[in-house]
Design a protein around this motif. Structure first.
Motif, short mmCIF file in Angstrom:
data_model
loop_
_atom_site.label_atom_id
_atom_site.label_comp_id
_atom_site.label_asym_id
_atom_site.label_seq_id
_atom_site.Cartn_x
_atom_site.Cartn_y
_atom_site.Cartn_z
N VAL A 178 40.37 33.05 39.76
CA VAL A 178 41.58 33.62 39.19
C VAL A 178 41.18 34.88 38.41
N ASP A 179 41.72 36.00 38.83
CA ASP A 179 41.36 37.30 38.28
C ASP A 179 42.47 37.71 37.32
N TYR A 180 42.19 37.63 36.03
CA TYR A 180 43.24 37.96 35.04
C TYR A 180 42.59 38.53 33.80
N GLY A 181 43.40 38.91 32.84
CA GLY A 181 42.85 39.58 31.64
C GLY A 181 42.80 41.07 31.92
N GLY A 182 41.71 41.48 32.58
CA GLY A 182 41.63 42.86 33.07
C GLY A 182 41.64 43.94 32.02
N ALA A 183 41.22 43.61 30.80
CA ALA A 183 41.19 44.63 29.74
C ALA A 183 40.24 45.75 30.13
N ASN A 184 40.48 46.93 29.58
CA ASN A 184 39.62 48.07 29.85
C ASN A 184 38.69 48.30 28.68
N VAL A 185 37.41 48.33 28.96
CA VAL A 185 36.40 48.48 27.92
C VAL A 185 36.55 49.83 27.22
N GLY A 218 50.55 44.96 28.65
CA GLY A 218 50.36 44.43 29.99
C GLY A 218 49.19 43.46 30.03
N HIS A 219 48.12 43.80 29.33
CA HIS A 219 46.95 42.92 29.31
C HIS A 219 47.28 41.61 28.62
N LEU A 220 48.15 41.67 27.64
CA LEU A 220 48.56 40.45 26.96
C LEU A 220 49.24 39.50 27.96
N VAL A 245 37.48 37.75 33.95
CA VAL A 245 38.22 38.73 33.16
C VAL A 245 38.27 40.09 33.84
N HIS A 246 37.35 40.33 34.74
CA HIS A 246 37.30 41.57 35.52
C HIS A 246 37.66 42.81 34.70
N LEU A 247 36.77 43.12 33.78
CA LEU A 247 36.98 44.25 32.87
C LEU A 247 37.00 45.59 33.61
N GLY A 248 37.83 46.47 33.14
CA GLY A 248 37.81 47.85 33.62
C GLY A 248 36.73 48.58 32.82
N ASP A 249 35.52 48.69 33.41
CA ASP A 249 34.40 49.22 32.63
C ASP A 249 33.68 50.33 33.37
N GLY A 301 32.82 42.73 35.44
CA GLY A 301 33.63 43.93 35.37
C GLY A 301 33.43 44.77 36.61
N GLU A 302 34.16 45.88 36.64
CA GLU A 302 34.07 46.76 37.81
C GLU A 302 32.65 47.27 38.01
N SER A 303 31.92 47.47 36.93
CA SER A 303 30.58 48.04 37.05
C SER A 303 29.62 47.10 37.79
N LEU A 327 36.84 54.44 44.44
CA LEU A 327 38.10 54.24 43.74
C LEU A 327 38.32 52.78 43.37
N TYR A 328 39.46 52.57 42.72
CA TYR A 328 39.87 51.22 42.30
C TYR A 328 39.81 50.24 43.47
N ALA A 329 40.34 50.68 44.63
CA ALA A 329 40.36 49.79 45.80
C ALA A 329 38.93 49.49 46.28
N THR A 365 36.22 49.26 44.51
CA THR A 365 35.66 48.26 43.61
C THR A 365 36.26 46.88 43.89
N ASP A 366 37.55 46.83 44.12
CA ASP A 366 38.18 45.54 44.37
C ASP A 366 37.69 44.93 45.69
N LEU A 367 37.47 45.77 46.69
CA LEU A 367 36.93 45.24 47.95
C LEU A 367 35.52 44.71 47.75
N ILE A 388 46.33 38.45 38.78
CA ILE A 388 47.53 38.57 37.95
C ILE A 388 47.50 39.93 37.23
N THR A 389 48.39 40.81 37.66
CA THR A 389 48.49 42.12 36.99
C THR A 389 49.96 42.53 36.93
N ASP A 390 50.19 43.62 36.25
CA ASP A 390 51.49 44.28 36.23
C ASP A 390 52.00 44.48 37.67
N1 ARG Z 1 41.69 46.91 34.48
C1 ARG Z 1 42.88 46.89 35.26
C2 ARG Z 1 44.04 47.50 34.47
O1 ARG Z 1 43.94 47.69 33.28
C3 ARG Z 1 43.27 45.48 35.68
C4 ARG Z 1 42.27 44.79 36.58
C5 ARG Z 1 42.92 43.77 37.46
N2 ARG Z 1 42.01 43.15 38.37
C6 ARG Z 1 41.55 43.69 39.50
N3 ARG Z 1 40.70 43.02 40.21
N4 ARG Z 1 41.94 44.87 39.89
O2 ARG Z 1 45.05 47.83 35.06
#
Ligand code: ARG
Length: 585
Positions: free
Chosen positions: A118-125, A132-134, A158-162, A269-271, A323-325, A327-329, A347-349
């Protein structure tokens, strides 16, 4: 454990079958006319249509067969062909006695042996948390708990945006302020300091200032881009500084998520997946699924049957950047290698829905997960303020989770004026109730919808709110305490003596269905709906039945058992929603 409703459907199906009709007509549902009956079956109408017969006659024939079944107290055909059903009080009590002895409210564990990420949280470092993160944290935690309850091995990440520009911005800003640090010295050979050159408080100022500066100062903005690139290409000094940002940020995020009772099994995280990308793209290339498009590389994911445009999935920009995609792949590749999960759930916006559609399609085309692996995305709406615009704290600034939690706690504390709890317990309890107010306020709405953060309403002890649910549970606990003090014990539930008791019992027979349905639809609001109804039914029952004064011992013990089961259900549901019940309030 088979639910009572299923048992009734089975009996009905058998009756239809015995009369020569398709058993599927036997489906039983809770009545939408509770004034007339508890359950109903509407299959006779459809059966009559198909067989060109009179629906009332079929309903009568089915009802007659059901009358002999001890499951039913009433089975009655009414015009034009409904079958109205009441459960026999004895059958309901028996069912609940079995349920009380069963584990986890008798839920069928459909997830045993399966793993889900389950990929959620997703806060950006280094960037502040936003509203939205809440929501991702609150909804994601509940969904993860549902998976775990269903028997899955549930791994929350938590899959941080880092890995974005924010890192370059911070690095350049630190360089301007402290150019003497070894991270910026290309000749430096020694070990980089273990201590970060900034605190979380500093970081909270550094990023917004740098981000604002980049908007007007083009040279600075360009330097930040270059720094990001240098970091991504493996510069050792920048890498060391990056890890400081990551650690300082993570420690603070952990504190915030802990306060929210949100816990992750993985802090990736993404890194983390950057080292996988080059090989992944080579593989895509070998498969011949990459296309050049204005110098960039894409995977075409549109399908002829699409009703809206699905743009190609962009995996590399013309300057070589990922790009974002991408990293997700790569993250899917990593998760498959680590866990071989049967599902990955994001779970995201909801504004990211197209992104996930593209990523999922690209993942299928590239074959990076087996075909049967389920990839799903739940997109949620916005938490708005009373003005209908995305929520801002009172000072108008971005969300500071600590402040928000404090605001909710204070609102709850005010309402606890009359309690005689000692001050420190009162404080702690206000915190627990505040968390329930916040989470229930969010989760009781269908996730895709926007909702209004209404502190007045969320913190109220009355109505469809978290505090009301907790208040109900605490009240039951206090009654049970009194019973214990008077030497009264629980016994088997008895056939209901009145309508209020029957309604409460029937609601309890539906607990496992409510959980299974909330899980199937990934809809925590259905859990809320269930416990709100349960709480109201309990209140009605308790108003009309005087447990402590009841002289019939079997009946009194049965009522105590009923309260224990109600409390048990509330504990399970609150836990699935992500908050705890205080002992007193
Ligand atoms: N860090 C992203 C944001 O703030 C959310 C990450 C969601 N998870 C993912 N695997 N893309 O929008």
């Amino acid at each position: 454990m088979t639910s009572l409703q299923t048992l009734m459907s089975d009996a009905c199906a058998e009756a239809f079958g015995a009369l020569g009709f398709d058993a599927a007509y036997g489906k039983v549902n809770p009545s939408n006319r509770p004034d007339l009956c508890e359950y109903q079956c509407n299959g006779a109408m459809a059966a009559a249509k198909a067989a060109h017969k009179n629906p009332l006659e079929i309903a009568e024939a089915v009802a007659e067969k059901l009358q002999a079944n001890p499951l039913f107290d009433k089975a009655e055909a009414v015009r034009p062909g409904f079958i109205n059903l009441n459960v026999s009080p004895l059958a309901a009590a028996d069912h609940l006695n079995r349920l009380a002895a069963a584990e986890d409210l008798g839920v069928e564990k459909s997830g045993e042996g399966k793993t889900v990420v389950v990929d959620y949280g997703g806060a950006n470092v280094a960037k502040p948390l936003h509203v939205g993160h809440l929501r991702s944290a609150i909804i994601g935690e509940s969904i993860k708990r549902l998976y775990a309850f269903m028997g899955y091995e549930a791994i929350g990440d938590v899959h941080l945006g880092d890995w974005g520009l924010q890192m370059g911005l911070v690095i350049e800003a630190v360089k301007d302020a402290q150019p003497e640090l070894p991270y910026f010295d290309p000749q430096f050979q020694g070990e980089y300091p273990a201590e970060a050159p900034f605190t979380i408080g500093d970081l909270e100022e550094i990023y917004p200032a740098a981000s604002a500066r980049a908007k007007t100062d083009e040279a600075f903005s360009e330097r930040a881009h270059q720094a990001t690139l240098k970091l991504q290409q493996g510069d050792p000094g920048y890498g060391a500084l990056f890890r400081h940002v990551l650690n300082v940020s993570k420690a603070d995020l952990k504190k915030n998520y802990d306060a929210l009772q949100v816990h992750f099994e993985l802090w990736k995280g993404e890194s983390d997946v950057q080292p996988l990308i080059a090989d992944m793209l080579k593989d895509f290339e070998a498969q011949g699924i990459l296309e050049e498009s204005e110098g960039a590389r894409v995977i075409q994911v549109a399908r002829p049957e699409d009703t809206k445009e699905v743009p190609p999935c962009l995996v590399q920009k013309s300057d070589g950047a990922y790009l974002y995609a991408t990293t997700d792949l790569a993250t899917i590749v990593e998760r498959e290698a680590m866990y071989h999960p049967s599902e990955i759930f994001y779970i995201t916006d909801k504004r990211q829905s197209m992104h996930f559609e593209q990523v999922f399609r690209a993942a299928r085309i590239a074959g990076i997960v087996p075909e049967e692996t389920v990839l799903s995305h739940l997109g949620y709406g916005t938490m708005n303020g009373k003005d209908g615009k995305p929520f801002k704290t009172r000072d108008g600034g971005v969300l500071r989770l600590e402040y928000l939690l404090k605001e909710v706690r204070d609102a709850v504390y005010e309402r606890m004026a009359e309690t005689d709890l000692p001050e420190d317990e009162k404080q702690r309890t206000a915190e627990l109730i505040g968390l329930a107010a916040l989470k229930y306020g969010d989760l009781s709405n269908q996730a895709v919808k926007d909702y209004i953060f209404d502190l007045e309403r969320f913190s109220s002890f009355e109505g469809n709110t978290g505090p009301y649910i907790l208040y109900t549970a605490v009240r039951i606990r206090s009654i049970l305490r009194k019973c214990r003090e008077s030497g009264m014990t629980a016994g088997p539930l008895q056939p209901a003596a009145n309508a209020g008791e029957k309604d409460l019992q029937l609601q309890l027979t539906r607990a496992s269905q409510a959980i299974e349905e909330a899980f199937r639809e990934k809809a925590p609001h259905k859990l809320c709906q269930y416990i709100y109804d349960l709480s109201n039914l309990f209140s009605g029952f308790y108003r009309d039945n005087h447990i402590l004064k009841e002289e019939d011992v079997a009946r009194r013990s049965g009522w105590i058992g009923l309260l224990e089961l109600t409390e048990k259900a509330l504990v399970v549901f609150c836990d699935l929603l992500g908050f705890d019940i205080p002992e007193r309030m």
